[in-house]
Design a protein around this motif. Sequence first.
Motif, PDB file in Angstrom:
ATOM      1  N   LEU A  56      -1.035   4.272  -2.547  1.00 51.05           N
ATOM      2  CA  LEU A  56      -2.392   4.300  -2.002  1.00 51.05           C
ATOM      3  C   LEU A  56      -2.458   5.065  -0.676  1.00 51.05           C
ATOM      4  O   LEU A  56      -3.364   5.880  -0.461  1.00 51.05           O
ATOM      5  CB  LEU A  56      -2.908   2.856  -1.815  1.00 51.05           C
ATOM      6  N   SER A  58      -8.079   5.633  -9.090  1.00 54.56           N
ATOM      7  CA  SER A  58      -8.278   6.646  -8.038  1.00 54.56           C
ATOM      8  C   SER A  58      -9.633   7.351  -8.120  1.00 54.56           C
ATOM      9  O   SER A  58     -10.297   7.507  -7.090  1.00 54.56           O
ATOM     10  CB  SER A  58      -7.172   7.702  -8.090  1.00 54.56           C
ATOM     11  N   PHE A  99      -8.453  -3.532  -1.446  1.00 53.33           N
ATOM     12  CA  PHE A  99      -7.621  -3.324  -2.642  1.00 53.33           C
ATOM     13  C   PHE A  99      -6.850  -4.612  -2.930  1.00 53.33           C
ATOM     14  O   PHE A  99      -5.625  -4.639  -2.818  1.00 53.33           O
ATOM     15  CB  PHE A  99      -6.657  -2.155  -2.407  1.00 53.33           C
ATOM     16  N   ASN A 134       0.813  -1.220   0.000  1.00 58.31           N
ATOM     17  CA  ASN A 134       0.000   0.000   0.000  1.00 58.31           C
ATOM     18  C   ASN A 134       0.848   1.273   0.000  1.00 58.31           C
ATOM     19  O   ASN A 134       0.457   2.286  -0.581  1.00 58.31           O
ATOM     20  CB  ASN A 134      -0.924   0.024   1.232  1.00 58.31           C
ATOM     21  N   LEU A 156      -3.094   3.416  -9.366  1.00 61.82           N
ATOM     22  CA  LEU A 156      -3.306   4.785  -8.905  1.00 61.82           C
ATOM     23  C   LEU A 156      -3.951   5.678  -9.973  1.00 61.82           C
ATOM     24  O   LEU A 156      -4.938   6.357  -9.709  1.00 61.82           O
ATOM     25  CB  LEU A 156      -1.961   5.383  -8.462  1.00 61.82           C
TER      26      LEU A 156
END
Length: 903
Positions: A328, A541, A508, A323, A537
């Motif tokens: 993230l 996002s 995720f 992560n 990302l």
Amino acid sequence: MSQQGYVAAPPYSQSQPRTGGFSTSFGPPNSSLHYGHYGDPNSSYAAPQPGPGTTPSSLTSSGHPASFHGPQATPPTQQQMALPPGSQVSPPANNFSGLCAQPSLPTMARQDGIPGSGPPNPNLQQLPGQPPGPGYHPQQVIENDKASRGGQIYATNTRGQVPPLVTTDCVIQDQGHASPRYIRCTTYCFPSSSDMAKQAHIPLAAVIQPFALVPQNETPLYVVNHGETGPIRCNRCKAYMCPFMQFIEGGRRYQCGFCNCVNDVPPFFFQHLDHIGRRVDHYERPELSLGSYEYVATLDYCRNNKPPNPPAYIFMIDVSYRNINSGLVKLICEELKTLLDKLPREEQEESSAIRVGFVTYNKVLHFFNVKSNLAQPQMMVVSDVGEVFVPLLDGFLVNFQESRSVVNNLLDQIPEMFADTNESETIFAPVIQAGMEALKAAECAGKLFIFHSSLPTAEAPGKLRNRDDKKLLNTDKEKTLFQPQVNYYETLARDCVANGCCVNLFLFPNQYVDIASLGLVTMYTGGTLYKYNNFQLNSDSPQFLTDLRKDIEKKTGFDAIMRVRTNTGFRATDFFGAIYMDNTTDVEMAAVDCDKAVTVEFKHDDKLNEDSGALIQCAVLYTSISGQRRLRIHNIGLNCSSQLADVYKTCETDALINFFAKSAFKAILSQPLKTVREILVNQTARMLACYRKNCASPSAVSQLILPDAMKVLPVYMNCLLKSCVLVGRPEIPTDERAYHRQLVMAMGVADTQLFFYPQLLPIHSLDLKSDAVPAAIRCSEKCLSEGGTFILANGLSMFLWLGVSTPPELIQGLFNVPSFAHISTEATLLPDLDNLYSKKVKSIMEHIQSQKPYTMKLMIVKQREQPEMLFRQFLVEDKSIYGGASYVDFLCCVHKEICQLLN
């Protein structure tokens, strides 16, 4: 009483007028239907040709209900289908799903002159872009309802009236019964006896969405405050004062509409009656004249007889290697800096009363002190994850406005603090435990926002192993894949509910994470589960951040208990939803938001009276975002009848499918999938057989007769049977199935309607001068065209499909590239272009999105390219790549079942 329903016409012919129902005439004698690639007669999907001497009843080889496999679920078509007299259907060469053959429907001599001349009803035009099909289909029914009831005022002043469909936009005026936004029923007329209910096989259920959003042009709920006296209730059954109470003896007493007990009217509430026996202040009191309203609750409705504190939100971030590395953690921290200004507040308040706290974790937990008088945030580490405790009380939960600079400082530091981590193992259950303990210590309810990405394998309570075993599919042990792996999560969920701790989970995953276990606490506490597979990302996002924003701003009730009361003769017996029940009557929810619905099934325990009808009162006791204890009351009255035809006439298919989906998804925890599928097919056949036997006028055995209100039941039911949850196929990840199961269990009627039967919109023929959105077309490959462009949405996914011959000017207008070959399918958003076509398409997508709880990530699909296989799973009227029956085949199977039942 006899009433002809719809005669379902063999598919892909256009309906012809005919006495007593609809039948159809067919095209040229040798036309055949193809289920495969565009116009490819050799495709493996091509339907077999009719053979001699076979009838619809030979469609399955056994006497058992057919069972189906298939892709994502979708809803059924609305229409009445009749197989014409003398139809012949051959069994297929290859039996794809193992149980239901794939017949092709027969050709037949033309009737009534010109084939396909005119739609079945002169007022209902065939929709553009529709291949002639079996009578009606969902989109036709949806468009017809919009045409007849859209844009109008729907007043709830009549008991047992059927509301407009969930897809119809209208203004709802509460005049004594709850708005259909709050309660929808499977039928608005209950059978008067249990024997009659058993005969009809129609589930008697209500889908209750107690906090449903109300549009700005409708009146918000009134709040009634009786001060220290509190809400007025019946002494015997405890029902709350509502329009079903009858005032007697000059207004000094009232008779309860639910249990008939006669109660004294409290002196402060007394009012005289007018010449028709109604109180003269009837229209001035919401609880006497409206179906829905709220009461301010008194201290005896609060925990420990103390007024509650405002709720708190705790943000808990997984800071393991992946992560941090993916960016993230930095993304979450950056977003929270702006989001915390948007915490929900009461309309009259300047700022939110909600307090916030922050935790990060990998194998251990890190709590942060962000008290407003600190120069720097302070971190405290809890490494004993076996017995979690909260290391600080003062300074953990704070008012964001007061501690803004310390909180922002912390959010800047978190990504740097863990930048060099190489810790890849994580815990999970202790994270929830820690959040719950913090809320408990602060004596408040609240929500945990957990951002997590992997299977929790670190040594700690709730540790999980990878148990994703494809060999269990289609065996009696398959049900274990949907059950939690260890008991710890059930116990944890129960504790969370008891302490008003709701768990929202943002996942995720790159691989299996055991959603059946991790998601259990989320489901039981009324939380929401979000999942972003292989999160990138740049492309993912926008979807994640929009979901997070919407969730933080949602209208929510905390620490809630719901009770459903009924009048004598029937009672609530089963409850389905994101709920926990410790007994048979109280539905407990640590939180309940605007998107969550509870589906309640009712059973008779005596005869119902046709004069008094079937009355339902739903009461939800909850804490508001400002910390006020309130009761939200919804009342609805249904009719009762000893005539089966009345029950069928007032059914609502969208609510029926919501009930069937939830009851089936609950049943798979204890029964084999094959059994669950068979029960669904069997129940469909029994409902329709009962209608045919008792309500429809006599007709040839070869005709399939559908009640007018259930025209689309077979289409929707087939979509449910093909949903990934009910299809045990190795290609479908177990986590995906567990995820869909959990989402559907909490959905309201509008969300299940779109989820099971996606919306397919042709946008190549947009009228740029008009604000109108093009009418949706049926979800079948036959409706696509090589020169066309289509949007498909089901509430979780959105596709933009482009045919190989899409005109260059249209491609230029949408993508700002010269040709089909130049379109990139990597993009997940359309570019912002200054032309009418682009603006119109984007506004259509935004409109579809605005009505749904989950943000749909856009996928651009080009005809004949690999991603098209994913898109095709959503064309739910066609045969599925996973072996689920086409709509046409399913009709034949149901028809065979009905024939067997009637024989």
